[in-house]
Design a protein around this motif. Sequence first.
Motif, PDB file in Angstrom:
ATOM      1  N   LEU A   5       0.802  -1.310  -0.028  1.00 55.36           N
ATOM      2  CA  LEU A   5       0.189   0.159  -0.074  1.00 55.36           C
ATOM      3  C   LEU A   5       0.887   1.253   0.144  1.00 55.36           C
ATOM      4  O   LEU A   5       1.716   1.357   0.895  1.00 55.36           O
ATOM      5  CB  LEU A   5      -0.787   0.134   1.205  1.00 55.36           C
ATOM      6  N   LEU A   6       0.539   2.112  -0.977  1.00 52.66           N
ATOM      7  CA  LEU A   6       1.305   3.405  -0.990  1.00 52.66           C
ATOM      8  C   LEU A   6       0.125   4.591  -0.431  1.00 52.66           C
ATOM      9  O   LEU A   6      -0.754   4.505  -0.565  1.00 52.66           O
ATOM     10  CB  LEU A   6       1.858   3.756  -2.393  1.00 52.66           C
ATOM     11  N   ILE A   7       0.794   5.240   0.773  1.00 59.43           N
ATOM     12  CA  ILE A   7       0.022   6.400   1.279  1.00 59.43           C
ATOM     13  C   ILE A   7       0.495   7.477   0.618  1.00 59.43           C
ATOM     14  O   ILE A   7       1.752   8.078   0.674  1.00 59.43           O
ATOM     15  CB  ILE A   7       0.482   6.389   2.749  1.00 59.43           C
ATOM     16  N   ALA A   8      -0.606   7.913  -0.063  1.00 58.59           N
ATOM     17  CA  ALA A   8      -0.232   9.322  -0.696  1.00 58.59           C
ATOM     18  C   ALA A   8      -0.605  10.635   0.282  1.00 58.59           C
ATOM     19  O   ALA A   8      -1.531  11.442  -0.298  1.00 58.59           O
ATOM     20  CB  ALA A   8      -1.274   9.738  -2.195  1.00 58.59           C
ATOM     21  N   ASN A   9       0.166  10.678   1.101  1.00 60.82           N
ATOM     22  CA  ASN A   9      -0.046  11.747   2.134  1.00 60.82           C
ATOM     23  C   ASN A   9       1.310  11.763   3.235  1.00 60.82           C
ATOM     24  O   ASN A   9       2.271  11.428   2.972  1.00 60.82           O
ATOM     25  CB  ASN A   9      -1.345  11.260   2.922  1.00 60.82           C
ATOM     26  N   ARG A  10       0.823  12.417   4.359  1.00 66.95           N
ATOM     27  CA  ARG A  10       1.888  12.921   5.136  1.00 66.95           C
ATOM     28  C   ARG A  10       1.883  13.031   6.605  1.00 66.95           C
ATOM     29  O   ARG A  10       0.289  12.788   7.010  1.00 66.95           O
ATOM     30  CB  ARG A  10       3.047  14.235   4.708  1.00 66.95           C
ATOM     31  N   GLY A  11       2.628  13.300   7.586  1.00 68.40           N
ATOM     32  CA  GLY A  11       2.035  13.296   8.994  1.00 68.40           C
ATOM     33  C   GLY A  11       1.563  12.565   9.812  1.00 68.40           C
ATOM     34  O   GLY A  11       1.591  11.303   9.452  1.00 68.40           O
ATOM     35  N   GLU A  12       0.586  12.784  10.556  1.00 70.94           N
ATOM     36  CA  GLU A  12      -0.178  12.157  11.412  1.00 70.94           C
ATOM     37  C   GLU A  12      -1.091  10.854  10.549  1.00 70.94           C
ATOM     38  O   GLU A  12      -1.228   9.602  10.924  1.00 70.94           O
ATOM     39  CB  GLU A  12      -0.946  12.731  12.499  1.00 70.94           C
ATOM     40  N   ILE A  13      -1.874  11.483   9.618  1.00 77.19           N
ATOM     41  CA  ILE A  13      -2.622  10.447   8.814  1.00 77.19           C
ATOM     42  C   ILE A  13      -1.908   9.344   8.218  1.00 77.19           C
ATOM     43  O   ILE A  13      -2.169   8.158   8.066  1.00 77.19           O
ATOM     44  CB  ILE A  13      -3.680  11.205   7.860  1.00 77.19           C
ATOM     45  N   ALA A  14      -0.781   9.597   7.647  1.00 80.14           N
ATOM     46  CA  ALA A  14       0.361   8.666   7.008  1.00 80.14           C
ATOM     47  C   ALA A  14       0.723   7.771   8.100  1.00 80.14           C
ATOM     48  O   ALA A  14       0.663   6.523   7.832  1.00 80.14           O
ATOM     49  CB  ALA A  14       1.470   9.189   6.320  1.00 80.14           C
ATOM     50  N   ARG A  15       0.935   8.463   9.388  1.00 79.30           N
ATOM     51  CA  ARG A  15       1.429   7.399  10.263  1.00 79.30           C
ATOM     52  C   ARG A  15       0.139   6.328  10.846  1.00 79.30           C
ATOM     53  O   ARG A  15       0.448   5.141  10.927  1.00 79.30           O
ATOM     54  CB  ARG A  15       2.118   8.124  11.600  1.00 79.30           C
ATOM     55  N   ARG A  16      -0.836   6.961  10.735  1.00 76.60           N
ATOM     56  CA  ARG A  16      -1.871   6.337  11.178  1.00 76.60           C
ATOM     57  C   ARG A  16      -2.234   5.125  10.393  1.00 76.60           C
ATOM     58  O   ARG A  16      -2.678   3.883  10.820  1.00 76.60           O
ATOM     59  CB  ARG A  16      -3.162   7.210  11.325  1.00 76.60           C
ATOM     60  N   ILE A  17      -2.181   5.481   8.937  1.00 74.61           N
ATOM     61  CA  ILE A  17      -2.550   4.311   8.021  1.00 74.61           C
ATOM     62  C   ILE A  17      -1.163   3.137   7.955  1.00 74.61           C
ATOM     63  O   ILE A  17      -1.829   2.201   7.870  1.00 74.61           O
ATOM     64  CB  ILE A  17      -2.542   4.940   6.534  1.00 74.61           C
ATOM     65  N   ALA A  75       3.711  -1.178  -5.543  1.00 77.23           N
ATOM     66  CA  ALA A  75       2.559  -0.897  -4.929  1.00 77.23           C
ATOM     67  C   ALA A  75       1.318  -1.428  -5.508  1.00 77.23           C
ATOM     68  O   ALA A  75       1.220  -1.310  -6.838  1.00 77.23           O
ATOM     69  CB  ALA A  75       2.384   0.472  -4.363  1.00 77.23           C
ATOM     70  N   GLN A  76       0.470  -2.216  -4.681  1.00 76.10           N
ATOM     71  CA  GLN A  76      -0.734  -2.836  -5.355  1.00 76.10           C
ATOM     72  C   GLN A  76      -1.931  -1.593  -5.319  1.00 76.10           C
ATOM     73  O   GLN A  76      -2.994  -1.643  -6.214  1.00 76.10           O
ATOM     74  CB  GLN A  76      -1.368  -3.947  -4.529  1.00 76.10           C
ATOM     75  N   ALA A  77      -1.708  -0.847  -4.344  1.00 70.67           N
ATOM     76  CA  ALA A  77      -2.739   0.290  -3.892  1.00 70.67           C
ATOM     77  C   ALA A  77      -2.585   1.375  -3.390  1.00 70.67           C
ATOM     78  O   ALA A  77      -1.452   1.617  -3.193  1.00 70.67           O
ATOM     79  CB  ALA A  77      -3.752  -0.413  -2.816  1.00 70.67           C
ATOM     80  N   ILE A  78      -3.380   2.609  -3.621  1.00 63.30           N
ATOM     81  CA  ILE A  78      -3.141   3.912  -3.191  1.00 63.30           C
ATOM     82  C   ILE A  78      -4.206   4.266  -2.060  1.00 63.30           C
ATOM     83  O   ILE A  78      -5.230   4.253  -2.331  1.00 63.30           O
ATOM     84  CB  ILE A  78      -2.835   4.774  -4.099  1.00 63.30           C
ATOM     85  N   HIS A  79      -3.591   4.632  -0.851  1.00 64.84           N
ATOM     86  CA  HIS A  79      -4.526   5.263  -0.004  1.00 64.84           C
ATOM     87  C   HIS A  79      -4.238   6.734   0.183  1.00 64.84           C
ATOM     88  O   HIS A  79      -3.139   7.092   0.381  1.00 64.84           O
ATOM     89  CB  HIS A  79      -4.275   4.455   1.655  1.00 64.84           C
ATOM     90  N   PRO A  80      -5.381   7.486  -0.170  1.00 62.40           N
ATOM     91  CA  PRO A  80      -4.935   9.025  -0.376  1.00 62.40           C
ATOM     92  C   PRO A  80      -4.916   9.840   1.013  1.00 62.40           C
ATOM     93  O   PRO A  80      -4.842  10.977   1.305  1.00 62.40           O
ATOM     94  CB  PRO A  80      -5.886   9.657  -1.140  1.00 62.40           C
TER      95      PRO A  80
END
Length: 445
Positions: A5-17, A75-80
């Motif tokens: 999973l690629l997390i297309a974000n930063r900061g606390e929400i990236a850590r959360r995912i 990556a198979q998926a992207i979480h924004p």
Amino acid sequence: MIESLLIANRGEIARRIIRTAKRLGIRAIAVYSEADAGMPFVVEADEAVCVGPANPAQSYRNTEAILAAAKSTGAQAIHPGYGFLSENADFARTVEENGLIWVGPSADAITAMGDKINARNLMAAAGVPVAPGTQDPAATVEAALEAAGTIGFPVMVKAAAGGGGMGMAVANDEAGLRTEYDKVRGFAERMFGDGSVLIERYFPRVRHVEVQILGLADGRVVALSERECSVQRRNQKLVEEAPSPAVSPELRARFLAAAVKAGEAVGYRNAGTVECLLDPATGEFFFLEMNTRLQVEHPITELIHGLDLVEEQLRIASGEAPTFDPDALTTTGHAIELRINAEDPKRFLPGPGKVTTWVEPSGDGVRVDSGYAADTTVTPFYDSLMAKLIVHGTDRADAIAKARAAVAGFEIVGPKSNLPFFAELLENDEFLGGDYDTGIVSRMR
């Protein structure tokens, strides 16, 4: 289940995912800007790719760089996450056209809900209550004045393409409407590339209540519970709690039923939120907008239901059943979230800087979702949110007591923080009584 999973974000929400992905055995891939090199979410990911300089347009909104990172890492998926590209229908569509899984609703659903006027009309057709307002954009100030004459002053002037409390103003009379119309239209053109303006009834005393929905892989739409989001500054949330102290069992049933109708009207899949305005004097509520993504305040819903909403998102995107029985949802206790921002606690103006001390509170019922740590820097390039302080108690009074202790135990030195505001709020009689509205912060100031 998705394996990478690629997390297309930063900061606390990236850590959360990343935290949920690792728990599920999913390889977590971060993307980061040059300004964020060495940040906690970058260090904690299984793999990380720099996608550009600090400017979000060249990094976190750089669709070509993010897709290239997904391909290069397998990556198979992207979480924004939320913000950035999370509600960009073109990006969602492009992700799927490139053979990747989009962890979110369909591009069509994002498009349908992205325009406030179109969303209002869709909801009205589906039987969801909407506030009196325009069915088409007010193309000129004369059209806005005509609409206001029918609706009655005061009115809310809104950017049709806006979101997150941006592009909104109140007009109390004709002169005010002429001024605010031009301001909102200009702001909308600059920020969203769309100057369309909506005119809607303004409620001087109103509460902001929203419902978390999940569109399941089997096609059903489930409404979890409501969240109270009325503690706001500049129409942007500072505190959320669940359940809402203003919502009775009968009103809750109406809220949840309307939220399910809203989701079904657009064939919704994955996590979303139906936001409403509640008139406390009459018990009437009206559709405000649907956020087609995971919300900042999702942890309070997780705590009262005992769920991991990121896991539910990943299961839905993978075509799997949820971890819970949709027909037997239960809630336990009360949860409150405080958004710890790098801003002064009086005027709420940004105050970035290097973090020299970062001490998080802990204890039973205390959770901190943070994006920063000691020796990191809050830069002016991104949102001022540093962390979310979330507490869960047996009831509202217990949650407030835990929040007080947690605020007192949270130490941040370097950037400014709004922790002193929360200490004040948690002693405020209006908030403690639960009978507050969206004007509470202005009355405190």
